[in-house]
Design an enzyme around this catalytic site. Structure first.
Site, PDB file in Angstrom:
ATOM      1  CB  THR A  80      -0.817  -0.244   1.256  1.00  0.00           C
ATOM      2  OG1 THR A  80      -1.703  -1.459   1.275  1.00  0.00           O
ATOM      3  CG2 THR A  80      -1.325   1.032   1.274  1.00  0.00           C
ATOM      4  CB  THR A 156       0.199  -3.698   6.825  1.00  0.00           C
ATOM      5  OG1 THR A 156      -0.317  -3.395   6.309  1.00  0.00           O
ATOM      6  CG2 THR A 156       1.507  -2.217   6.424  1.00  0.00           C
ATOM      7  CG  ASP A 157      -2.125  -7.421   3.717  1.00  0.00           C
ATOM      8  OD1 ASP A 157      -2.236  -6.880   4.522  1.00  0.00           O
ATOM      9  OD2 ASP A 157      -2.513  -7.763   2.931  1.00  0.00           O
ATOM     10  CE  LYS A 235      -2.590  -5.628   7.883  1.00  0.00           C
ATOM     11  NZ  LYS A 235      -2.692  -5.132   6.986  1.00  0.00           N
TER      12      LYS A 235
HETATM   13  N1  DGL Z   1      -1.649  -6.126   0.364  1.00  0.00           N
HETATM   14  C1  DGL Z   1      -1.351  -5.543   0.902  1.00  0.00           C
HETATM   15  C2  DGL Z   1       0.001  -6.033   1.371  1.00  0.00           C
HETATM   16  O1  DGL Z   1       0.857  -5.887   0.036  1.00  0.00           O
HETATM   17  C3  DGL Z   1      -1.676  -4.366   0.860  1.00  0.00           C
HETATM   18  C4  DGL Z   1      -1.660  -3.731   2.445  1.00  0.00           C
HETATM   19  C5  DGL Z   1      -0.676  -2.940   3.314  1.00  0.00           C
HETATM   20  O2  DGL Z   1       0.241  -2.985   1.942  1.00  0.00           O
HETATM   21  O3  DGL Z   1      -1.130  -2.012   3.750  1.00  0.00           O
HETATM   22  O4  DGL Z   1       0.402  -5.881   2.569  1.00  0.00           O
END
Ligand code: DGL
Length: 418
Positions: A80, A156-157, A235
């Site tokens: 993101t 973040t995932d 997370k």
């Molecule tokens: N699909 C997610 C990732 O790349 C996007 C979400 C994010 O970056 O928070 O982990």
């Protein structure tokens, strides 16, 4: 029909709604200024007109670098933080180049001369061990250049999987390596990307801390960011800016970027041995199995040809492994299957509780699992850290040594005390 991406005004039933037109088929979807999407029934629309036409994205050039004492490498992996909203689908897609990110946040260049480099541009859920290896290699190359620190932008995932992988793979990093994500894409006014990036940069150029950390918001507001230890973080929320929490550990530092203030909590002296990189084997198969009530033995058999398995069990070290009446015969089969798996590969326990330590030797079911050969007693690793540790150990040590090292604290992944 108005063009997708335009800002439109829609007369709908008895109200007028303004927003960005996201789709027209099969329904009209508008993104309102609150950020929420609304689905409209075409039959109830009496009028729709364009307020402003969509702008074509302009490619930005990176700002000129200022003279600085520090050089920091910015390695981009996607997620993101490197994304913007695609108004044709309403989705957030990975599409910022490293230069775009620098031009979005020109303040970055006030603190350090930035080397910006694209490693990958993917959502982090797509990552495989291969991506940890290429990232670790890129880090090693940047360290050789003598940089003051490294910032990795990341989705973040699975950010906490990557922070665990790098923590195990990189021995004695001589500089801070800080992974930064954001919960809102960088082009949104509400994005947390800028605060996280600038705080990481300020931390790198101000302290002498070395190691692998994550820099994200401490709370929902923009006041403070935390540096969290790469092996003891997770997370814990799907969408909040403060989604990342330290698990069974304290934060490394708190940063108030606005006030240019840092509270450094982790003052431990880091060893000064030679820096080295150990990769993870890309053909390994390591599983995570979640135990639960009413589970079946043959589910575990699925893992019989794997190289290792983490079992997310209950609390301090339990699983449904005892026959206590005529309805619980399956539990005995579960125990036998675990025993068989332990003969073939390292099988380790990690608690579904996330917080706290395992004490498998306290009750009989836990003791029986230990007898079967299950590892992970007296550990407080998250299942994700345990999973990455097992993959790292299997890549770099013979099986018997893996069993010994799994329960040993190597890099701060197991707290010395609870
Ligand atoms: N699909 C997610 C990732 O790349 C996007 C979400 C994010 O970056 O928070 O982990």
């Amino acid at each position: 029909m108005e063009d997708v991406g335009n800002k439109v005004s829609v007369h709908y039933a008895d109200e007028v709604l303004n927003g960005i037109l996201i789709t027209t088929e099969p329904h009209i979807i508008l993104k309102l200024s609150s950020g929420y999407n609304i689905v409209l029934d075409k039959k109830k629309i009496t009028k729709m007109e364009t307020i402003t036409k969509k702008k074509d994205p302009e490619r930005k050039t990176a700002p000129a670098q200022q003279k600085n004492n520090h050089t920091v490498s910015l390695l981009h992996t996607g997620g993101t933080i490197a994304s913007k909203v695609d108004y044709t689908t309403g989705a957030v897609i990975a599409q910022f180049s490293p230069e775009d990110i620098l031009s979005l946040f020109p303040e970055i260049t006030e603190h350090a001369t930035i080397n910006s480099r694209l490693i990958s541009n993917i959502q982090s859920e797509m990552m495989r061990y291969h991506h940890y290896n290429i990232l670790a290699e890129a880090i090693a190359e940047e360290i050789k250049k003598g940089v003051s620190g490294i910032i990795i932008t990341h989705g973040t995932d699975t950010l906490h999987y990557t922070s665990a992988a790098l923590s195990f793979m990189l021995d004695n990093p001589p500089v801070p390596i800080i992974i930064v994500g954001s919960q809102r894409s960088s082009d949104r006014p509400s994005s947390d990307a800028k605060q996280n990036l600038l705080s990481a940069l300020f931390f790198i150029t101000t302290t002498h801390w070395k190691g692998i950390g994550i820099c994200m918001h401490e709370n929902m507001d923009d006041e403070n960011c935390l540096i969290l230890p790469g092996l003891k973080v997770r997370k814990m929320h799907t969408s909040r800016r403060d989604a990342f929490k330290p698990i069974n550990a304290e934060p490394v530092a708190r940063i108030n970027y606005e006030k240019r203030h840092i509270d450094l909590f982790d003052k431990t002296e880091k060893s000064v041995g030679p820096f080295s990189l150990k990769k993870i084997k890309e053909d390994l198969r390591v599983g995570i199995f979640k135990s639960r009530t009413h589970m079946f033995a043959d589910e575990l058999l699925f893992y019989k040809n794997y190289d290792g398995l983490i079992i997310e069990g209950f609390a301090i070290g339990h699983m449904p492994t005892e026959k206590i009446d005529s309805k619980t015969g399956e539990n005995e089969k579960i125990y036998d299957t675990i025993k068989k798996l332990c003969e073939k590969m390292p099988v380790a326990f990690a608690s579904q509780c996330i917080y706290g330590r395992t004490f498998m030797h306290i009750y009989t079911p836990g003791r029986e699992l230990l007898k079967a050969g299950v590892l992970g007693d007296y550990c407080d690793m998250t299942p994700e850290t345990a999973y990455i540790k097992l993959a790292y150990l299997l890549s770099n040590h013979p099986k018997e040594k893996v069993k010994e090292l799994f329960n040993t604290n190597l890099k701060g992944e197991i707290s010395e005390r609870t």
